[in-house]
Design a protein around this motif. Structure first.
Motif, mmCIF file in Angstrom:
data_model
loop_
_atom_site.group_PDB
_atom_site.id
_atom_site.type_symbol
_atom_site.label_atom_id
_atom_site.label_comp_id
_atom_site.label_asym_id
_atom_site.label_seq_id
_atom_site.Cartn_x
_atom_site.Cartn_y
_atom_site.Cartn_z
ATOM 1 N N GLN A 33 0.837 -1.194 0.000
ATOM 2 C CA GLN A 33 0.000 0.000 0.000
ATOM 3 C C GLN A 33 0.876 1.250 0.000
ATOM 4 O OE1 GLN A 33 -3.137 -0.170 3.008
ATOM 5 N NE2 GLN A 33 -2.839 -2.383 3.186
ATOM 6 N N TYR A 35 0.718 5.360 1.183
ATOM 7 C CA TYR A 35 0.037 6.354 1.997
ATOM 8 C C TYR A 35 0.703 7.712 1.810
ATOM 9 C CZ TYR A 35 -2.409 2.656 4.557
ATOM 10 O OH TYR A 35 -3.220 1.588 4.906
ATOM 11 N N GLN A 37 1.265 11.544 3.752
ATOM 12 C CA GLN A 37 1.195 12.244 5.028
ATOM 13 C C GLN A 37 1.583 13.700 4.821
ATOM 14 O OE1 GLN A 37 4.001 11.146 8.169
ATOM 15 N NE2 GLN A 37 2.425 11.475 9.715
ATOM 16 N N GLY A 40 2.783 17.075 9.817
ATOM 17 C CA GLY A 40 2.121 17.138 11.114
ATOM 18 C C GLY A 40 0.745 16.512 11.174
ATOM 19 N N ARG A 41 0.413 15.704 10.177
ATOM 20 C CA ARG A 41 -0.922 15.094 10.132
ATOM 21 C C ARG A 41 -0.817 13.576 10.089
ATOM 22 N NH1 ARG A 41 -4.406 18.792 11.637
ATOM 23 N NH2 ARG A 41 -6.074 17.632 10.621
ATOM 24 N N GLY A 42 -1.981 12.941 10.118
ATOM 25 C CA GLY A 42 -2.015 11.491 10.003
ATOM 26 C C GLY A 42 -1.808 11.039 8.571
ATOM 27 N N LEU A 43 -1.716 9.732 8.384
ATOM 28 C CA LEU A 43 -1.515 9.174 7.053
ATOM 29 C C LEU A 43 -2.851 8.937 6.370
ATOM 30 C CD1 LEU A 43 1.095 8.314 8.803
ATOM 31 C CD2 LEU A 43 1.445 6.644 6.987
ATOM 32 N N HIS A 45 -4.591 6.817 3.164
ATOM 33 C CA HIS A 45 -4.415 5.723 2.219
ATOM 34 C C HIS A 45 -4.602 6.227 0.789
ATOM 35 C CE1 HIS A 45 -5.772 2.196 -0.139
ATOM 36 N NE2 HIS A 45 -4.849 1.574 0.561
ATOM 37 N N LEU A 48 -3.859 0.476 -2.927
ATOM 38 C CA LEU A 48 -3.427 -0.854 -2.509
ATOM 39 C C LEU A 48 -3.262 -1.718 -3.749
ATOM 40 C CD1 LEU A 48 -4.925 -3.028 0.353
ATOM 41 C CD2 LEU A 48 -4.663 -3.979 -1.934
ATOM 42 N N PHE A 88 4.620 7.116 1.875
ATOM 43 C CA PHE A 88 5.120 5.909 2.526
ATOM 44 C C PHE A 88 4.560 4.677 1.834
ATOM 45 C CE2 PHE A 88 6.976 7.688 6.376
ATOM 46 C CZ PHE A 88 6.348 8.918 6.469
ATOM 47 N N LEU A 99 0.611 -3.676 9.247
ATOM 48 C CA LEU A 99 1.389 -3.067 8.183
ATOM 49 C C LEU A 99 2.713 -2.576 8.719
ATOM 50 C CD1 LEU A 99 -1.111 -0.893 6.108
ATOM 51 C CD2 LEU A 99 -0.239 -3.171 5.612
ATOM 52 N N SER A 100 3.762 -2.781 7.942
ATOM 53 C CA SER A 100 5.075 -2.229 8.261
ATOM 54 C C SER A 100 5.390 -1.143 7.247
ATOM 55 C CB SER A 100 6.142 -3.327 8.187
ATOM 56 O OG SER A 100 5.902 -4.327 9.156
ATOM 57 N N PHE A 101 5.790 0.004 7.756
ATOM 58 C CA PHE A 101 6.016 1.167 6.905
ATOM 59 C C PHE A 101 7.493 1.401 6.645
ATOM 60 C CE2 PHE A 101 1.890 3.226 6.532
ATOM 61 C CZ PHE A 101 1.157 2.581 7.510
ATOM 62 N N GLY A 102 7.774 1.935 5.460
ATOM 63 C CA GLY A 102 9.104 2.420 5.162
ATOM 64 C C GLY A 102 9.277 3.826 5.701
ATOM 65 N N ALA A 103 10.480 4.365 5.528
ATOM 66 C CA ALA A 103 10.811 5.681 6.084
ATOM 67 C C ALA A 103 10.255 6.832 5.257
ATOM 68 C CB ALA A 103 12.319 5.832 6.233
ATOM 69 N N ALA B 42 9.815 6.339 9.851
ATOM 70 C CA ALA B 42 8.640 5.526 9.553
ATOM 71 C C ALA B 42 7.762 5.387 10.793
ATOM 72 C CB ALA B 42 9.084 4.140 9.083
ATOM 73 N N GLY B 104 -6.048 8.502 12.375
ATOM 74 C CA GLY B 104 -6.413 9.783 12.955
ATOM 75 C C GLY B 104 -5.351 10.821 12.618
ATOM 76 N N SER B 105 -5.577 12.045 13.068
ATOM 77 C CA SER B 105 -4.646 13.138 12.768
ATOM 78 C C SER B 105 -3.400 13.115 13.631
ATOM 79 C CB SER B 105 -5.346 14.482 12.927
ATOM 80 O OG SER B 105 -6.360 14.619 11.947
#
Lengths: 111, 112
Positions: A33, A35, A37, A40-43, A45, A48, A88, A99-103, B42, B104-105
């Motif tokens: 997937q 994403y 960002q 300063g906010r959330g991710l 989607h 996929l 990401f 889920l595992s995220f990259g940098a 990450a 969420g944010s």
């Protein structure tokens, strides 16, 4: 543990240009997937792609997946200033729902 | 709109003073996650709930705990925050069988 690694770490492009970023991962996956960002906010989607798919499109986004090379790419066409964000990749294994995220790749679109 | 809500947006705490971050969701998703994200890094999974079952990541410090009193709410408790715990904490949800996460944010935690 971190699974994916994005390349490049940072990308600066002119508005209207295309942005391409790559993700490599290490173990077998069920899906991959992408994403976004904003600072300063959330991710959020984006898209996929399943392990049995090779390419997928969503609006100005195009994702490819090469499971033999354990890599994926995200292409953003005709970039806009609003595309400025970090992107990401995230991988999910065949037997889990974590889920595992990259940098991430930080994309800056200049007006 | 259905969503994932985190409160507060910014949290400042003192070194060693317990702090609780909260997350609520109106999506009725059965899986809830807590991620820690430090600057330019990450997101790192701390733990998740699959329904009521708590699943801790092996490298999550004991200083971090979580509660999920019902489907809608999940809390992250940091018992004795250290300077290294300053980070963005992200709550996410997903529905079993659908691997897409809704975030969420985030709560930006500062430790003084």
């Amino acid at each position: 543990s971190q699974q994916g690694e994005e390349d490049p770490q940072a990308l600066s492009i002119q508005e209207g240009e295309n942005a391409t970023m790559n993700c490599s991962y290490k173990t077998s996956i069920n899906n991959l997937q992408w994403y976004r960002q904003n600072s300063g906010r959330g991710l959020v989607h984006l898209i996929l792609i399943r392990s049995n798919e090779r390419e997928k499109h969503s609006g100005r986004l195009r994702v490819t997946l090469d499971t033999s090379k354990k890599s994926s790419s995200l292409l953003i066409t005709a970039s806009r200033a609003a595309d400025t964000a970090s992107y990401f990749c995230a991988t999910g294994g065949p037997n889990d729902y974590k889920l595992s995220f990259g940098a991430g790749t930080t994309v800056t679109v200049r007006a | 709109d259905a969503m994932v809500i985190q409160n507060p947006r910014y949290q400042v705490t003192q070194f060693g003073k317990p702090v609780t971050l909260s997350c609520s969701q109106t999506l009725n998703h059965n899986v809830m996650y807590w991620y820690q994200q430090k600057s330019s890094q990450a997101p790192k999974l701390l733990f998740h709930y699959y329904d009521k079952d708590f699943n801790n990541e092996a490298d999550t410090p004991d200083n971090f705990q979580s509660r999920r009193p019902n489907t809608s709410f999940c809390f992250l408790d940091i018992r004795s925050p250290g300077l290294g715990d300053a980070a963005m904490y992200l709550c996410a949800t997903s529905r079993d069988g659908v691997r897409k996460l809704f975030f969420g944010s985030g709560t930006q935690l500062s430790v003084l």
